[in-house]
Structure formats: C-alpha cells, structure tokens
Design a protein around this motif. Structure first.
Motif, mmCIF file in Angstrom:
data_model
loop_
_atom_site.group_PDB
_atom_site.id
_atom_site.type_symbol
_atom_site.label_atom_id
_atom_site.label_comp_id
_atom_site.label_asym_id
_atom_site.label_seq_id
_atom_site.Cartn_x
_atom_site.Cartn_y
_atom_site.Cartn_z
ATOM 1 N N UNK A 1 0.840 -1.191 0.000
ATOM 2 C CA UNK A 1 0.000 0.000 0.000
ATOM 3 C C UNK A 1 0.882 1.249 0.000
ATOM 4 N N UNK A 2 0.296 2.395 0.308
ATOM 5 C CA UNK A 2 1.001 3.676 0.273
ATOM 6 C C UNK A 2 2.134 3.706 1.316
ATOM 7 N N UNK A 3 3.384 3.738 0.826
ATOM 8 C CA UNK A 3 4.525 3.671 1.746
ATOM 9 C C UNK A 3 4.765 4.978 2.474
ATOM 10 N N UNK A 4 3.970 6.020 2.135
ATOM 11 C CA UNK A 4 4.180 7.286 2.839
ATOM 12 C C UNK A 4 3.282 7.373 4.074
ATOM 13 N N UNK A 5 2.306 6.456 4.193
ATOM 14 C CA UNK A 5 1.466 6.445 5.404
ATOM 15 C C UNK A 5 2.096 5.462 6.386
ATOM 16 N N UNK A 6 2.818 6.027 7.352
ATOM 17 C CA UNK A 6 3.598 5.190 8.270
ATOM 18 C C UNK A 6 3.277 5.562 9.720
ATOM 19 N N UNK A 7 3.572 4.632 10.606
ATOM 20 C CA UNK A 7 3.477 4.977 12.025
ATOM 21 C C UNK A 7 4.611 5.952 12.341
ATOM 22 N N UNK A 8 4.362 6.829 13.325
ATOM 23 C CA UNK A 8 5.362 7.851 13.653
ATOM 24 C C UNK A 8 5.614 7.863 15.155
ATOM 25 N N UNK A 9 6.857 8.217 15.492
ATOM 26 C CA UNK A 9 7.280 8.118 16.898
ATOM 27 C C UNK A 9 6.333 8.818 17.865
ATOM 28 N N UNK A 10 5.947 10.064 17.563
ATOM 29 C CA UNK A 10 5.180 10.829 18.550
ATOM 30 C C UNK A 10 3.875 10.121 18.892
ATOM 31 N N UNK A 11 3.134 9.684 17.844
ATOM 32 C CA UNK A 11 1.846 9.032 18.134
ATOM 33 C C UNK A 11 2.043 7.629 18.704
ATOM 34 N N UNK A 12 3.077 6.940 18.255
ATOM 35 C CA UNK A 12 3.347 5.600 18.798
ATOM 36 C C UNK A 12 3.630 5.694 20.306
ATOM 37 N N UNK A 13 4.463 6.661 20.672
ATOM 38 C CA UNK A 13 4.818 6.814 22.090
ATOM 39 C C UNK A 13 3.602 7.248 22.920
ATOM 40 N N UNK A 14 2.811 8.172 22.379
ATOM 41 C CA UNK A 14 1.592 8.589 23.094
ATOM 42 C C UNK A 14 0.687 7.387 23.331
ATOM 43 N N UNK A 15 0.544 6.555 22.297
ATOM 44 C CA UNK A 15 -0.340 5.386 22.409
ATOM 45 C C UNK A 15 0.200 4.393 23.438
ATOM 46 N N UNK A 16 1.489 4.129 23.392
ATOM 47 C CA UNK A 16 2.067 3.171 24.351
ATOM 48 C C UNK A 16 1.885 3.695 25.770
ATOM 49 N N UNK A 17 2.109 4.983 25.938
ATOM 50 C CA UNK A 17 1.951 5.595 27.253
ATOM 51 C C UNK A 17 0.519 5.428 27.776
ATOM 52 N N UNK A 18 -0.472 5.640 26.917
ATOM 53 C CA UNK A 18 -1.881 5.471 27.351
ATOM 54 C C UNK A 18 -2.152 4.019 27.707
ATOM 55 N N UNK A 19 -1.636 3.102 26.889
ATOM 56 C CA UNK A 19 -1.919 1.685 27.149
ATOM 57 C C UNK A 19 -1.275 1.252 28.468
ATOM 58 N N UNK A 20 -0.070 1.748 28.743
ATOM 59 C CA UNK A 20 0.605 1.336 29.981
ATOM 60 C C UNK A 20 -0.204 1.706 31.221
ATOM 61 N N UNK A 21 -0.971 2.803 31.149
ATOM 62 C CA UNK A 21 -1.785 3.171 32.321
ATOM 63 C C UNK A 21 -2.974 2.218 32.494
ATOM 64 N N UNK A 22 -3.390 1.566 31.401
ATOM 65 C CA UNK A 22 -4.565 0.670 31.457
ATOM 66 C C UNK A 22 -4.172 -0.803 31.613
ATOM 67 N N UNK A 23 -2.900 -1.092 31.353
ATOM 68 C CA UNK A 23 -2.445 -2.486 31.273
ATOM 69 C C UNK A 23 -2.486 -3.191 32.634
#
Ligand code: SAH
Length: 186
Positions: A104-126
């Motif tokens: 698929x479109x190789x320009x639509x990628x995961x990015x550090x800022x949102x990945x880290x924000x997401x991991x941080x939110x999940x860690x509070x719920x884990x």
C-alpha cells in the motif's frame, strides 16, 4: 528452535493474555493480529482494533466477517487517541506493527510521537503482568527516526515498574524487524 519475530510476538501475547480479557491491536492493517487476538480472548473477551487508513479497516472488517467474529471493535482513528475510546478498563495486552501497510502507500507510516503517546496510554490501562508488544519495521523512509525515538522512550522506563525486552536476529541483512516488548511489573 528460535522463533521468528512474528511467531515470537504471538507467543508472548498467547502466554500473557487470558480468555475474556480486553486487548488492543493498535495497527490492525490487514487484520491478521486482530484475528489472532480475537481467538485468544474468545467470545467473552474483546479486541479494540485501530487504524488510520480506511483501507486497513475495510480489509480487517472483511477478515472478521469471513471468520464470523463479533468480539472486535474497529476504530478508524489514530492509536494516539486510545484514551478517548477506552477509559477505566483493564487491558490484558496490546500489539503494534510499525511501518507502512504492505502493498500500500509507503508514505502512510506509524510515527514516533503518536506511537509513544499510544504506548503511554496503554501502559496506564495495562494489567499487572501484561505486555505491550511492538514489532519494529524500520527499513522504510522515516523508519529509523521512529526506531530511535521509541528506543529512547523505552530506555527511560523505570525498571522497578517495567521490563523492556528486545528480540531480533542481529546477523540478518536489510534492516530486519525486531520486537520491543514492555512488561508491566506492578
Ligand atoms: N510493516 C508491517 C505492517 C505495518 S502496518 C508489515 O510489513 O507487516 C502499519 C499500520 O499502521 C498501517 O495499516 C497504517 O495505516 C497504520 N497506522 C499508521 N499510523 C497509525 C496511527 N497513528 N494509528 C493507527 N494506525 C496507524
């Protein structure tokens, strides 16, 4: 003997997630991990599956229909918004597949800022003993920046609260994917 990266990611989740739990596929892509998680948690569990691309949501929906799964919520939004969708709910585990959607479109990628924000939110719920497993693909444009920032974020997690594992094959060529897994200890 040694499990490949994807097998090992699944093994880690299988070992730590119990039937009936609520879990997260942060990057559902083509839906393979969503189906896998849906199996592990069973009919009384639930999978929250996120993706920013309509195409990914559509192919995951198709896979779920053909496997007759009803224990999944598909969420067409960034995983950085997880906190808006999942509140005060214990999460049994989560997976991220970083990079771009294959074929698929190789320009639509995961990015550090949102990945880290997401991991941080999940860690509070884990749950205690739960894992966030990230499969890090970094061979594409932008991939090395994400890898670097993600490692920097994980390096500063307090070892009293989290174990952080890196698993991968160091003699493979062409930027082979590897796993970063975070275990919540307390
Ligand atoms: N590289 C992997 C697949 C990665 S798929 C492989 O080869 O198997 C990554 C998915 O993450 C894509 O479907 C993409 O649309 C999705 N994605 C990118 N940024 C996202 C975000 N902020 N929130 C949720 N999904 C995202």
């Amino acid at each position: 003997m040694l499990k490949g990266v994807l097998n090992y990611a699944h093994y880690l989740l299988e070992e730590s997630i119990e039937k009936g739990e609520k879990v997260i596929d942060a990057t559902c892509g083509n839906g393979n991990d969503t189906l896998f998680l849906s199996n592990i948690v069973g009919e009384h569990g639930h999978v929250y599956a996120f993706d920013i691309q309509e195409q990914a949501i559509a192919s995951t929906r198709k896979a779920l229909i053909s496997h007759q799964r009803t224990n999944v919520s598909l969420i067409h939004d960034s995983h950085s918004q997880i906190g808006d969708y999942i509140k005060k709910t214990e999460i049994g585990g989560a997976i991220f597949n970083l990079g771009y959607l294959p074929k698929s479109d190789k320009s639509i990628i995961t990015k550090a800022a949102s990945t880290v924000t997401a991991i941080d939110s999940i860690l509070t719920l884990l749950k205690k003993g739960g894992l966030v497993v990230t499969v890090v693909y970094y061979g594409h444009k932008g991939g090395k920046d994400e890898k670097k920032s993600l490692l920097a974020y994980l390096l500063q997690l307090d070892q009293k609260e989290y174990n952080v594992l890196r698993y991968g094959f160091i003699n493979q060529k062409n930027d082979p994917p590897f796993i970063l897994a975070i275990e919540k200890k307390i």
